[in-house]
Scaffold this motif. Structure first.
Motif, PDB file in Angstrom:
ATOM      1  N   TYR A  13      39.231  54.597  49.234  1.00 43.75           N
ATOM      2  CA  TYR A  13      39.490  54.138  47.858  1.00 43.75           C
ATOM      3  C   TYR A  13      39.533  55.270  46.848  1.00 43.75           C
ATOM      4  O   TYR A  13      40.021  55.099  45.741  1.00 43.75           O
ATOM      5  CB  TYR A  13      38.485  53.065  47.446  1.00 43.75           C
ATOM      6  CG  TYR A  13      37.112  53.577  47.093  1.00 43.75           C
ATOM      7  CD1 TYR A  13      36.152  53.772  48.066  1.00 43.75           C
ATOM      8  CD2 TYR A  13      36.781  53.882  45.768  1.00 43.75           C
ATOM      9  CE1 TYR A  13      34.898  54.247  47.747  1.00 43.75           C
ATOM     10  CE2 TYR A  13      35.526  54.359  45.438  1.00 43.75           C
ATOM     11  CZ  TYR A  13      34.593  54.547  46.433  1.00 43.75           C
ATOM     12  OH  TYR A  13      33.352  55.022  46.104  1.00 43.75           O
ATOM     13  N   PHE A  38      35.518  46.337  51.122  1.00 40.60           N
ATOM     14  CA  PHE A  38      35.019  44.962  51.195  1.00 40.60           C
ATOM     15  C   PHE A  38      34.490  44.627  52.585  1.00 40.60           C
ATOM     16  O   PHE A  38      33.565  43.826  52.743  1.00 40.60           O
ATOM     17  CB  PHE A  38      36.124  43.968  50.814  1.00 40.60           C
ATOM     18  CG  PHE A  38      36.501  44.036  49.375  1.00 40.60           C
ATOM     19  CD1 PHE A  38      35.736  43.387  48.416  1.00 40.60           C
ATOM     20  CD2 PHE A  38      37.591  44.767  48.961  1.00 40.60           C
ATOM     21  CE1 PHE A  38      36.069  43.453  47.079  1.00 40.60           C
ATOM     22  CE2 PHE A  38      37.934  44.836  47.619  1.00 40.60           C
ATOM     23  CZ  PHE A  38      37.170  44.190  46.675  1.00 40.60           C
ATOM     24  N   LYS A 117      37.259  40.249  51.032  1.00 40.93           N
ATOM     25  CA  LYS A 117      38.128  39.349  50.273  1.00 40.93           C
ATOM     26  C   LYS A 117      39.545  39.892  50.227  1.00 40.93           C
ATOM     27  O   LYS A 117      40.507  39.144  50.174  1.00 40.93           O
ATOM     28  CB  LYS A 117      37.580  39.074  48.871  1.00 40.93           C
ATOM     29  CG  LYS A 117      37.973  40.060  47.797  1.00 40.93           C
ATOM     30  CD  LYS A 117      37.739  39.445  46.406  1.00 40.93           C
ATOM     31  CE  LYS A 117      37.993  40.484  45.327  1.00 40.93           C
ATOM     32  NZ  LYS A 117      37.675  39.998  43.997  1.00 40.93           N
ATOM     33  N   GLN A 118      39.680  41.211  50.258  1.00 40.46           N
ATOM     34  CA  GLN A 118      41.027  41.757  50.330  1.00 40.46           C
ATOM     35  C   GLN A 118      40.998  43.161  50.897  1.00 40.46           C
ATOM     36  O   GLN A 118      40.003  43.862  50.797  1.00 40.46           O
ATOM     37  CB  GLN A 118      41.724  41.741  48.959  1.00 40.46           C
ATOM     38  CG  GLN A 118      41.363  42.859  48.005  1.00 40.46           C
ATOM     39  CD  GLN A 118      41.835  42.539  46.593  1.00 40.46           C
ATOM     40  OE1 GLN A 118      41.425  41.552  45.986  1.00 40.46           O
ATOM     41  NE2 GLN A 118      42.690  43.384  46.045  1.00 40.46           N
ATOM     42  N   ILE A 120      42.273  46.845  50.577  1.00 41.87           N
ATOM     43  CA  ILE A 120      42.719  47.558  49.375  1.00 41.87           C
ATOM     44  C   ILE A 120      44.009  48.340  49.605  1.00 41.87           C
ATOM     45  O   ILE A 120      44.468  49.045  48.724  1.00 41.87           O
ATOM     46  CB  ILE A 120      41.632  48.487  48.791  1.00 41.87           C
ATOM     47  CG1 ILE A 120      41.237  49.574  49.803  1.00 41.87           C
ATOM     48  CG2 ILE A 120      40.418  47.695  48.349  1.00 41.87           C
ATOM     49  CD1 ILE A 120      40.534  50.748  49.140  1.00 41.87           C
ATOM     50  N   ASP A 123      46.380  44.735  49.433  1.00 49.04           N
ATOM     51  CA  ASP A 123      45.874  43.842  48.377  1.00 49.04           C
ATOM     52  C   ASP A 123      46.316  42.393  48.594  1.00 49.04           C
ATOM     53  O   ASP A 123      46.656  41.688  47.639  1.00 49.04           O
ATOM     54  CB  ASP A 123      46.310  44.331  46.985  1.00 49.04           C
ATOM     55  CG  ASP A 123      45.471  45.511  46.481  1.00 49.04           C
ATOM     56  OD1 ASP A 123      44.308  45.632  46.903  1.00 49.04           O
ATOM     57  OD2 ASP A 123      45.980  46.311  45.680  1.00 49.04           O
ATOM     58  N   ASN A 125      44.645  39.601  50.096  1.00 46.76           N
ATOM     59  CA  ASN A 125      43.725  38.515  49.788  1.00 46.76           C
ATOM     60  C   ASN A 125      44.203  37.208  50.423  1.00 46.76           C
ATOM     61  O   ASN A 125      44.359  36.195  49.744  1.00 46.76           O
ATOM     62  CB  ASN A 125      43.593  38.368  48.262  1.00 46.76           C
ATOM     63  CG  ASN A 125      42.349  37.610  47.866  1.00 46.76           C
ATOM     64  OD1 ASN A 125      41.864  36.777  48.646  1.00 46.76           O
ATOM     65  ND2 ASN A 125      41.840  37.866  46.695  1.00 46.76           N
ATOM     66  N   PHE A 142      35.255  35.253  48.276  1.00 47.10           N
ATOM     67  CA  PHE A 142      34.756  36.011  47.115  1.00 47.10           C
ATOM     68  C   PHE A 142      33.237  35.849  46.958  1.00 47.10           C
ATOM     69  O   PHE A 142      32.732  35.627  45.857  1.00 47.10           O
ATOM     70  CB  PHE A 142      35.455  35.582  45.812  1.00 47.10           C
ATOM     71  CG  PHE A 142      36.917  35.205  45.966  1.00 47.10           C
ATOM     72  CD1 PHE A 142      37.722  35.822  46.925  1.00 47.10           C
ATOM     73  CD2 PHE A 142      37.505  34.234  45.166  1.00 47.10           C
ATOM     74  CE1 PHE A 142      39.063  35.480  47.063  1.00 47.10           C
ATOM     75  CE2 PHE A 142      38.848  33.886  45.292  1.00 47.10           C
ATOM     76  CZ  PHE A 142      39.620  34.512  46.253  1.00 47.10           C
ATOM     77  N   LEU A 178      32.543  42.329  45.778  1.00 49.39           N
ATOM     78  CA  LEU A 178      31.875  43.626  45.655  1.00 49.39           C
ATOM     79  C   LEU A 178      30.379  43.553  45.446  1.00 49.39           C
ATOM     80  O   LEU A 178      29.646  44.429  45.873  1.00 49.39           O
ATOM     81  CB  LEU A 178      32.481  44.403  44.482  1.00 49.39           C
ATOM     82  CG  LEU A 178      33.884  44.946  44.689  1.00 49.39           C
ATOM     83  CD1 LEU A 178      34.405  45.518  43.377  1.00 49.39           C
ATOM     84  CD2 LEU A 178      33.875  46.018  45.770  1.00 49.39           C
ATOM     85  N   ARG A 179      29.922  42.522  44.749  1.00 51.92           N
ATOM     86  CA  ARG A 179      28.513  42.513  44.365  1.00 51.92           C
ATOM     87  C   ARG A 179      27.609  41.822  45.379  1.00 51.92           C
ATOM     88  O   ARG A 179      26.447  41.554  45.105  1.00 51.92           O
ATOM     89  CB  ARG A 179      28.346  41.892  42.974  1.00 51.92           C
ATOM     90  CG  ARG A 179      28.518  42.926  41.887  1.00 51.92           C
ATOM     91  CD  ARG A 179      28.603  42.320  40.513  1.00 51.92           C
ATOM     92  NE  ARG A 179      29.864  41.673  40.289  1.00 51.92           N
ATOM     93  CZ  ARG A 179      30.979  42.321  39.915  1.00 51.92           C
ATOM     94  NH1 ARG A 179      30.961  43.610  39.731  1.00 51.92           N
ATOM     95  NH2 ARG A 179      32.101  41.672  39.727  1.00 51.92           N
TER      96      ARG A 179
END
Ligand code: FAD
Ligand code: AMP
Lengths: 248, 316
Positions: A13, A38, A117-118, A120, A123, A125, A142, A178-179
């Protein structure tokens, strides 16, 4: 129970992406490749579920040529028990990838297929949602919080409106946001240990092969540049400029 | 001629503007050989939302499907329902919101096709442009003849189609059975009555530099003065200064306000991809080398903690 984690090898990334001058794609020669961020988060969550006694086994899966073994070894070093490479040199469409995950979920009797979720790079998803649809099992995309209990999971999802909570029966597909967590760092001794963990190679055909015709990617172009920016010296100059342009 | 079905997004009471934006995308497809554009509303008691959808310019028919199991926006129910409704259409579109992205690929898989994510431009009835690599490359995608086209329309790329339409609203029976394996618990929004981040004309964002949830108040104050929505970088969300639904970027919201302010945001590519379509980008950062200045239309090297109060004063 078994958790399958899909890890895609993708351009790191931090790399500044350059479109090839002939428009045929994005420069990947000599570019740093990593586990899709992810997917690293998905793997971390699976490992934490194992550490909490919620699953017996974590299996990392990557679809691609032998290069992906590098990411699978990293996954094993993070703590996965074994790895599966689905061997193919082709660019894959999400529907084909989803078919592979469905076939593997059934073969391995997985309780959770944990994906990012995706990816990168594309992209897209799409893969998690498609896997759930084909498998006829729940999807919790997500995810920013996952609690697993006796055959069900309660998942908090990051949606446009805020945080949504759903409850799903296992087996199911979960995709990470991400979180959800912060992935651990790999330690050197673990890298050595990972070399002895099993890594199976299966062919794409064994798992059902391609899903047929798919959208074709043609010309690639860099995005239209934004140019002509100016610097202003202080707040008054900024306000004057905003007023000048009729923005405030 | 194409026959396009658009999945409406709504909260049970009002239509989300992403729907009218998807209609613009559909109208761009219609420029290539013509198209009928229908809108599918899934929910329980959807009459009000269906009436709203019928007023969008360019829509022929609104299919209104009400059923208790469709009340919550669960992909486990909306995905199969969308797939069933798509029969006979050449294109199925949804807004590229978290709802659309959850439901559309699910339906596409049931229909046996891949989806084209984030359609940003239309070059033909089967030819589209979409961003990849966080918007660092734009790729031309062609869907082969004979395949149904499923896609999400990238909301920041399309203006909302205007009102003034008078589509027929048609009640449509639900065709799918409720999915017992998935249960909706609820949604917690950050609430507030500030303008919506995705539709506001002016957005003011703060980054890690704000340092705390309390310090973020100065961003809210300026936003309220300007009638702006408030956004944030991932770092500010991760640090807990603001809720997740305020994140702008590749994995947050992709927005296109007329005016965007970035205070104390470095300008990582993942953030920039969320603001590239903004009309004017204003950046305030104390580091003159911050990458945000490469995309800013107006840049100011300075300390946000003095610039924001000065702005408030001078704009009042
Ligand atoms: C897969 C992936 C997806 C991601 N998705 C997103 C996304 O959707 N959105 C997103 O935003 N990020 C995203 N990120 C994270 C992104 O890479 C950056 O880490 C993040 O955007 C940095 O946030 P920031 O600019 O607030 O913080 P920093 O990079 O730490 O920048 C803080 C800036 O504030 C400036 N500053 C400090 N003090 C002051 C002051 N007093 N006055 C003025 N300026 C000051 C500094 O000079 C610095 O430039 C993603 C990352 C990954 C790996
Ligand atoms: N080639 C692959 N190998 C392993 N996992 C993959 C692959 N492609 C996609 N995935 C998984 O599917 C997720 C979503 O991908 P996508 O829908 O392409 O954005 C990724 O985050 C991965 O977990």
């Amino acid at each position: 129970m078994t958790i399958l984690v899909g890890i895609k090898r993708a351009v790191d990334y931090n790399v500044r992406i350059r479109v090839k001058s002939d428009g045929s794609g994005v420069e990947t020669d000599g570019v740093k490749m990593s586990i899709n961020p992810f997917d690293e988060i998905a793997l971390e969550e699976a490992l934490r579920l194992k550490e909490a006694g919620k699953t017996d086994e974590v299996v990392v899966v990557s679809i691609g040529s032998n290069d992906v073994q590098q990411q699978l070894r990293t996954g094993l070093a993070m703590g996965a028990d074994r790895a599966i490479q689905v061997d193919t040199a082709d660019e894959l469409q999400p529907l084909t990838v989803a078919r592979i995950f469905k076939a593997l979920a059934e073969r391995e009797n997985a309780q959770i297929v944990f994906l990012g979720k995706q990816a990168i790079d594309d992209d897209g998803n799409q893969v998690g949602q498609m896997t759930a649809a084909l498998w006829g099992r729940p999807q919790a995309t997500f995810a920013s919080k996952v609690e697993v209990d006796d055959g069900t999971a309660t998942v908090t999802r990051e949606v446009d409106a805020g945080l949504e909570t759903i409850e799903i029966d296992l087996p199911a597909v979960i995709t990470s946001d991400l979180r959800l967590n912060e992935p651990r760092f790999v330690k050197l001794p673990d890298i050595m240990k990972a070399k002895r963990k099993p890594l199976d190679v299966v062919s794409l055909d064994e798992l059902g092969g391609h899903a047929g015709n798919a959208p074709e990617a043609g010309h690639h172009a860099p995005p239209a540049p934004r140019g002509g920016g100016i610097m202003v010296a202080d707040t008054s100059a900024l306000v004057a400029e905003l007023k000048n342009r009729g923005l405030v | 001629m194409s026959k396009i079905l658009i999945l409406a997004e709504h909260d049970g009471a009002t239509l989300n503007p992403g729907t009218a934006k998807a209609v613009s995308c559909a109208r761009a497809i219609a420029e290539h050989g013509g198209a009928d554009i229908d809108v599918l509303v899934l929910g329980d008691n959807v009459d009000a939302v269906a009436a709203e959808a019928a007023a969008i310019n360019g829509v022929s028919t609104v299919l209104a499907t009400s059923a208790p199991h469709l009340a919550a926006p669960l992909a486990a129910n909306h995905g199969p329902e969308l797939a069933a409704a798509a029969d006979g259409y050449t294109h199925v579109l949804a807004p590229s919101s978290t709802y659309g992205k959850d439901v559309l690929p699910h339906a596409a898989a049931l229909l046996g096709v891949n989806a084209v994510s984030d359609v940003m431009a239309v070059d033909g009835a089967r030819q589209f442009k979409r961003p990849i690599y966080a918007g660092n490359a734009i790729v031309d995608v062609t869907v082969p003849e004979g395949l149904m086209i499923a896609g999400t329309s990238r909301s920041a790329s399309w203006p909302a189609a205007g009102d003034g339409g008078s589509a027929t609203v048609q009640a449509r029976e639900a065709a799918s059975a409720p999915a017992a394996h998935t249960r909706y618990v609820g949604v917690e929004g950050s609430g507030g009555d500030r303008p919506d981040l995705q539709t506001a004309n002016v957005v003011i964002s703060g980054g890690r530099a704000l340092g705390s949830a309390e310090a973020f108040d100065i961003v809210y104050q300026l936003a309220d003065q300007l009638g702006a929505a408030v956004g944030a970088s991932r770092a500010a969300v991760d640090a807990g200064y603001v809720p997740n639904d305020m994140q702008v970027g590749q994995t947050g919201k992709i927005i296109a306000p007329d005016l965007y302010f970035a205070f104390g945001i470095s300008g990582a590519i993942q953030h920039l991809t969320g603001i590239k379509d903004a009309g004017t980008i204003v950046a305030v950062n104390k580091d003159a080398d911050a990458p945000i200045f490469e995309v800013a239309d107006i840049g100011l090297v300075g300390d946000l903690f003095s610039v924001i109060p000065e702005l408030e004063q001078q704009l009042s």
